[in-house]
Design a protein around this motif. Structure first.
Motif, PDB file in Angstrom:
ATOM      1  N   HIS A  17      -2.216  10.286  -5.745  1.00 36.28           N
ATOM      2  CA  HIS A  17      -2.152   9.251  -4.726  1.00 36.28           C
ATOM      3  C   HIS A  17      -1.161   8.175  -5.157  1.00 36.28           C
ATOM      4  N   ALA A  18      -0.147   7.944  -4.348  1.00 35.55           N
ATOM      5  CA  ALA A  18       0.833   6.902  -4.663  1.00 35.55           C
ATOM      6  C   ALA A  18       0.191   5.529  -4.499  1.00 35.55           C
ATOM      7  N   ASP A  19       0.695   4.560  -5.263  1.00 35.06           N
ATOM      8  CA  ASP A  19       0.196   3.191  -5.140  1.00 35.06           C
ATOM      9  C   ASP A  19       0.552   2.658  -3.750  1.00 35.06           C
ATOM     10  N   PRO A  20      -0.442   2.216  -2.972  1.00 36.39           N
ATOM     11  CA  PRO A  20      -0.158   1.767  -1.603  1.00 36.39           C
ATOM     12  C   PRO A  20       0.606   0.448  -1.573  1.00 36.39           C
ATOM     13  N   SER A  21       1.444   0.309  -0.560  1.00 35.91           N
ATOM     14  CA  SER A  21       2.089  -0.968  -0.276  1.00 35.91           C
ATOM     15  C   SER A  21       2.393  -1.003   1.203  1.00 35.91           C
ATOM     16  N   GLY A  22       2.398  -2.212   1.759  1.00 30.53           N
ATOM     17  CA  GLY A  22       2.681  -2.350   3.180  1.00 30.53           C
ATOM     18  C   GLY A  22       1.866  -3.466   3.798  1.00 30.53           C
ATOM     19  N   THR A  23       1.884  -3.513   5.109  1.00 31.18           N
ATOM     20  CA  THR A  23       1.152  -4.538   5.843  1.00 31.18           C
ATOM     21  C   THR A  23      -0.347  -4.333   5.694  1.00 31.18           C
ATOM     22  N   LEU A  24      -1.057  -5.415   5.450  1.00 30.25           N
ATOM     23  CA  LEU A  24      -2.491  -5.355   5.173  1.00 30.25           C
ATOM     24  C   LEU A  24      -3.310  -5.568   6.452  1.00 30.25           C
ATOM     25  N   TYR A  42     -10.714  -3.149  -5.994  1.00 34.58           N
ATOM     26  CA  TYR A  42     -11.325  -2.935  -7.294  1.00 34.58           C
ATOM     27  C   TYR A  42     -11.983  -4.208  -7.820  1.00 34.58           C
ATOM     28  N   GLY A  43     -13.190  -4.067  -8.362  1.00 41.17           N
ATOM     29  CA  GLY A  43     -13.798  -5.152  -9.114  1.00 41.17           C
ATOM     30  C   GLY A  43     -14.600  -6.163  -8.335  1.00 41.17           C
ATOM     31  N   LEU A  44     -14.796  -5.925  -7.016  1.00 38.93           N
ATOM     32  CA  LEU A  44     -15.605  -6.860  -6.236  1.00 38.93           C
ATOM     33  C   LEU A  44     -16.492  -6.095  -5.263  1.00 38.93           C
ATOM     34  N   ASP A  45     -17.537  -6.753  -4.808  1.00 35.08           N
ATOM     35  CA  ASP A  45     -18.488  -6.138  -3.889  1.00 35.08           C
ATOM     36  C   ASP A  45     -18.866  -7.178  -2.844  1.00 35.08           C
ATOM     37  N   ALA A  46     -18.616  -6.855  -1.583  1.00 39.02           N
ATOM     38  CA  ALA A  46     -18.859  -7.800  -0.493  1.00 39.02           C
ATOM     39  C   ALA A  46     -20.121  -7.429   0.266  1.00 39.02           C
ATOM     40  N   PRO A  47     -20.728  -8.389   0.950  1.00 38.57           N
ATOM     41  CA  PRO A  47     -21.897  -8.065   1.773  1.00 38.57           C
ATOM     42  C   PRO A  47     -21.535  -7.052   2.853  1.00 38.57           C
ATOM     43  N   GLU A  48     -22.500  -6.215   3.209  1.00 38.21           N
ATOM     44  CA  GLU A  48     -22.288  -5.191   4.225  1.00 38.21           C
ATOM     45  C   GLU A  48     -22.260  -5.815   5.621  1.00 38.21           C
ATOM     46  N   MET A  49     -21.542  -5.162   6.528  1.00 34.08           N
ATOM     47  CA  MET A  49     -21.598  -5.579   7.924  1.00 34.08           C
ATOM     48  C   MET A  49     -23.050  -5.465   8.405  1.00 34.08           C
ATOM     49  N   ARG A  80       0.986  -5.250  -2.234  1.00 33.86           N
ATOM     50  CA  ARG A  80       1.311  -4.182  -3.187  1.00 33.86           C
ATOM     51  C   ARG A  80       0.070  -3.896  -4.024  1.00 33.86           C
ATOM     52  N   CYS A  81      -0.217  -2.620  -4.249  1.00 34.96           N
ATOM     53  CA  CYS A  81      -1.450  -2.251  -4.949  1.00 34.96           C
ATOM     54  C   CYS A  81      -1.171  -1.321  -6.126  1.00 34.96           C
ATOM     55  N   ILE A  82      -2.097  -1.311  -7.066  1.00 35.27           N
ATOM     56  CA  ILE A  82      -2.094  -0.353  -8.179  1.00 35.27           C
ATOM     57  C   ILE A  82      -3.410   0.419  -8.102  1.00 35.27           C
ATOM     58  N   THR A  83      -3.334   1.711  -7.877  1.00 43.02           N
ATOM     59  CA  THR A  83      -4.526   2.546  -7.742  1.00 43.02           C
ATOM     60  C   THR A  83      -5.163   2.780  -9.104  1.00 43.02           C
ATOM     61  N   ARG A  84      -6.483   2.585  -9.164  1.00 42.31           N
ATOM     62  CA  ARG A  84      -7.211   2.752 -10.413  1.00 42.31           C
ATOM     63  C   ARG A  84      -8.205   3.905 -10.372  1.00 42.31           C
ATOM     64  N   ASP A  85      -8.583   4.311  -9.165  1.00 40.95           N
ATOM     65  CA  ASP A  85      -9.574   5.382  -9.046  1.00 40.95           C
ATOM     66  C   ASP A  85      -9.591   5.860  -7.597  1.00 40.95           C
ATOM     67  N   ASP A  87     -12.670   6.864  -4.829  1.00 43.94           N
ATOM     68  CA  ASP A  87     -14.129   6.865  -4.707  1.00 43.94           C
ATOM     69  C   ASP A  87     -14.611   8.110  -3.973  1.00 43.94           C
ATOM     70  N   ARG A  88     -15.931   8.238  -3.826  1.00 46.16           N
ATOM     71  CA  ARG A  88     -16.506   9.457  -3.267  1.00 46.16           C
ATOM     72  C   ARG A  88     -16.210   9.622  -1.781  1.00 46.16           C
ATOM     73  N   TYR A  89     -15.700   8.581  -1.147  1.00 45.34           N
ATOM     74  CA  TYR A  89     -15.305   8.672   0.251  1.00 45.34           C
ATOM     75  C   TYR A  89     -13.817   8.989   0.411  1.00 45.34           C
ATOM     76  N   GLY A  90     -13.127   9.203  -0.703  1.00 51.01           N
ATOM     77  CA  GLY A  90     -11.713   9.509  -0.657  1.00 51.01           C
ATOM     78  C   GLY A  90     -10.815   8.287  -0.577  1.00 51.01           C
ATOM     79  N   ARG A  91     -11.395   7.096  -0.704  1.00 62.47           N
ATOM     80  CA  ARG A  91     -10.587   5.877  -0.649  1.00 62.47           C
ATOM     81  C   ARG A  91      -9.957   5.596  -2.007  1.00 62.47           C
ATOM     82  N   GLN A  92      -8.753   5.037  -2.005  1.00 61.94           N
ATOM     83  CA  GLN A  92      -8.147   4.582  -3.236  1.00 61.94           C
ATOM     84  C   GLN A  92      -8.794   3.263  -3.653  1.00 61.94           C
ATOM     85  N   VAL A  93      -9.220   3.193  -4.897  1.00 60.44           N
ATOM     86  CA  VAL A  93      -9.779   1.955  -5.451  1.00 60.44           C
ATOM     87  C   VAL A  93      -8.645   1.284  -6.207  1.00 60.44           C
TER      88      VAL A  93
END
Length: 214
Positions: A17-24, A42-49, A80-85, A87-93
């Motif tokens: 997976h390439a490191d993502p970059s672009g409009t957020l 990476y590194g944070l956890d937000a309240p669920e909708m 600009r992002c740096i991919t570290r992992d 996750d089980r849903y296929g998202r880049q962390v």
């Protein structure tokens, strides 16, 4: 032959997976789309909708409240992002920055999410400073997001006890989970989206599903 082996080795050395970059574009306070990639910050956890909390004496949807604040701060900007992992849903962390500012650090320091210490201590001090100052979520009464998810993650039992293999569809493809697999208990089957129950592994494989790794 040697050149071919060297070339294969070089290809294998590059991440899938390439490191993502672009409009957020903000999905919620810890998940964004960047350059067409779904990124879990990476590194944070937000309240669920839909997660309730008490703020200024009123019950509000803390997940939506936090997402709206992150959206107001970062929506439409170039990241600009740096991919570290993955996750089980296929998202880049990934860790991401906008204009040199670490998005995750900004979010945690503002109190819009908590530090996810299970994976890293990267934003530990930012969270502590937000808590001491009573910023954002720290001015509310709220259940920790991970605890809230756990209280809601008991998936319904199989309609037929003899057919209890879960055929899940995610960013990683069609994967089946057997009782005892790591993610079995929290995997919910949504038949409207093509997910299904199987009575045997052979049935699951014949239908195009593959076994979960854990």
């Amino acid at each position: 032959m040697l050149k071919a082996l060297i070339l294969l080795g070089l290809i294998a050395a590059f991440p899938a997976h390439a490191d993502p970059s672009g409009t957020l574009r903000v999905i919620d306070a810890d998940t964004v789309d960047i350059g067409g990639a779904r990124v879990r910050l990476y590194g944070l956890d937000a309240p669920e909708m839909g997660q309730p909390c008490l703020l200024d004496g009123q019950s509000i949807d803390c997940g939506r409240w936090a997402a709206d604040l992150v959206r107001a701060r970062f929506e439409g900007q170039y990241a600009r992002c740096i991919t570290r992992d993955i996750d089980r849903y296929g998202r880049q962390v990934a860790t991401c920055d906008v204009g040199g500012a670490d998005i995750g650090q900004v979010i945690v320091a503002a109190g819009w999410a908590v530090a996810y210490r299970r994976y890293t201590m990267r934003y530990d001090l930012d969270e502590k400073a937000a808590a001491v100052a009573g910023r954002g979520l720290w001015a509310s009464v709220m259940q920790d997001p991970e605890t809230y998810r756990a209280s809601r993650s008991i998936a319904p039992a199989a309609p037929d006890p003899a057919c209890n293999i879960k055929g899940n569809i995610s960013g990683n493809g069609r994967i089946y989970h057997r009782p005892g697999n790591r993610d079995y208990d929290r995997t919910v089957i949504n038949e409207a989206q093509g997910e299904r129950w199987f009575c045997s592994e052979a049935e699951a494989r014949a239908a195009g599903w593959r076994a979960a790794r854990n």
